[in-house]
Design an enzyme around this catalytic site. Structure first.
Site, mmCIF file in Angstrom:
data_model
loop_
_atom_site.group_PDB
_atom_site.id
_atom_site.type_symbol
_atom_site.label_atom_id
_atom_site.label_comp_id
_atom_site.label_asym_id
_atom_site.label_seq_id
_atom_site.Cartn_x
_atom_site.Cartn_y
_atom_site.Cartn_z
ATOM 1 N N PRO A 204 -22.035 0.888 0.354
ATOM 2 C CA PRO A 204 -21.089 -0.024 -0.281
ATOM 3 C C PRO A 204 -19.620 0.422 -0.226
ATOM 4 O O PRO A 204 -19.321 1.615 -0.340
ATOM 5 C CB PRO A 204 -21.570 -0.072 -1.742
ATOM 6 C CG PRO A 204 -22.452 1.105 -1.917
ATOM 7 C CD PRO A 204 -23.047 1.386 -0.579
ATOM 8 N N ASN B 124 -23.839 7.338 5.732
ATOM 9 C CA ASN B 124 -22.909 7.521 4.622
ATOM 10 C C ASN B 124 -23.401 6.611 3.497
ATOM 11 O O ASN B 124 -23.147 5.408 3.513
ATOM 12 C CB ASN B 124 -21.478 7.167 5.018
ATOM 13 C CG ASN B 124 -20.493 7.517 3.907
ATOM 14 O OD1 ASN B 124 -20.884 7.698 2.746
ATOM 15 N ND2 ASN B 124 -19.218 7.610 4.248
ATOM 16 N N ALA C 178 -21.441 5.346 -2.701
ATOM 17 C CA ALA C 178 -21.752 5.651 -4.110
ATOM 18 C C ALA C 178 -23.252 5.806 -4.357
ATOM 19 O O ALA C 178 -23.653 6.506 -5.303
ATOM 20 C CB ALA C 178 -21.169 4.569 -5.013
ATOM 21 N N HIS D 299 -19.971 12.225 4.659
ATOM 22 C CA HIS D 299 -18.950 11.693 3.757
ATOM 23 C C HIS D 299 -17.585 11.900 4.396
ATOM 24 O O HIS D 299 -17.331 12.942 5.018
ATOM 25 C CB HIS D 299 -18.999 12.388 2.397
ATOM 26 C CG HIS D 299 -20.312 12.203 1.712
ATOM 27 N ND1 HIS D 299 -20.650 11.029 1.092
ATOM 28 C CD2 HIS D 299 -21.390 13.023 1.616
ATOM 29 C CE1 HIS D 299 -21.874 11.131 0.621
ATOM 30 N NE2 HIS D 299 -22.359 12.326 0.934
ATOM 31 N N ARG E 161 -14.038 16.414 -5.725
ATOM 32 C CA ARG E 161 -13.554 15.230 -6.450
ATOM 33 C C ARG E 161 -14.161 15.182 -7.862
ATOM 34 O O ARG E 161 -14.518 16.211 -8.402
ATOM 35 C CB ARG E 161 -13.855 13.978 -5.616
ATOM 36 C CG ARG E 161 -13.149 14.018 -4.253
ATOM 37 C CD ARG E 161 -13.442 12.786 -3.425
ATOM 38 N NE ARG E 161 -12.946 11.586 -4.079
ATOM 39 C CZ ARG E 161 -13.345 10.350 -3.749
ATOM 40 N NH1 ARG E 161 -14.224 10.180 -2.765
ATOM 41 N NH2 ARG E 161 -12.869 9.295 -4.389
HETATM 42 C C1 DQA Z 1 -18.019 8.684 0.155
HETATM 43 C C2 DQA Z 1 -17.913 9.510 -1.131
HETATM 44 C C3 DQA Z 1 -18.597 8.798 -2.295
HETATM 45 O O1 DQA Z 1 -18.469 9.557 -3.486
HETATM 46 C C4 DQA Z 1 -17.968 7.440 -2.527
HETATM 47 O O2 DQA Z 1 -18.672 6.731 -3.532
HETATM 48 C C5 DQA Z 1 -17.847 6.614 -1.284
HETATM 49 C C6 DQA Z 1 -17.481 7.277 -0.032
HETATM 50 C C7 DQA Z 1 -17.216 9.325 1.317
HETATM 51 O O3 DQA Z 1 -17.469 8.941 2.451
HETATM 52 O O4 DQA Z 1 -16.343 10.168 1.083
HETATM 53 O O5 DQA Z 1 -17.969 5.392 -1.315
HETATM 54 O O6 DQA Z 1 -19.380 8.629 0.547
#
Ligand code: DQA
Length: 144
Positions: free
Chosen positions: A8, A72, A75, A98, A105
């Site tokens: 998402p 990926n 969330a 990611h 973070r």
């Molecule tokens: C993410 C990191 C996740 O925490 C976040 O919810 C994303 C993107 C990243 O590619 O850095 O949607 O997966």
């Protein structure tokens, strides 16, 4: 064939928090992945969905077809036990990627419920995370 699956909000790349995720779009990412696949001798198909059910369906497809995956989970990484249970059925390498480095973070991003069933995780290298993951899968295929 390698599937590159995106969860998402990744369809919003380029517009979404560019300070965190960069200025390139999902289409730019797809072009980079297909180009890398060509160089590595693998067809690469890139998909994105905001739906947990659809993403799980794609994982099932990969399990049944013994297709390696770059994923990926966005969330879903942090809370989807359903996605984890789907990945646990994998029959080929699956690399979690990611764009950002979730460990650097907010606290809620520090835990990945899918990491324990992935082949490995690559995080924090921007869109290069995907390229590194494609190389890792090509290596694994060459040596297995
Ligand atoms: C993410 C990191 C996740 O925490 C976040 O919810 C994303 C993107 C990243 O590619 O850095 O949607 O997966």
């Amino acid at each position: 064939m390698i599937l590159v699956l995106n969860g998402p909000n990744l369809g919003r790349l380029g517009k979404r928090e560019p300070d965190v995720y960069g200025a390139e779009t999902l289409e730019d990412l797809a072009d980079m992945c297909r180009e890398t696949g060509k160089r590595l001798g693998h067809e690469v198909e890139v998909r994105q969905t905001d739906s947990e059910a659809e993403l799980i369906g794609w994982i099932h497809e990969a399990c049944d077809g013994r297709i390696p995956v770059v994923l990926n989970p966005a969330a879903f990484t942090h809370y989807s036990y359903a996605l984890r249970d789907a990945i646990a059925q994998r029959t080929a390498p699956l690399v979690e990627v990611h764009i950002s480095n979730p460990a650097a973070r907010e606290e809620f991003r520090h835990n990945s419920v899918v990491a324990g069933v992935a082949s490995g995780t690559i995080a924090g290298f921007g869109l290069q995370s995907y390229i590194l993951a494609l190389h890792a899968i090509a290596e694994m295929n060459a040596t297995s």
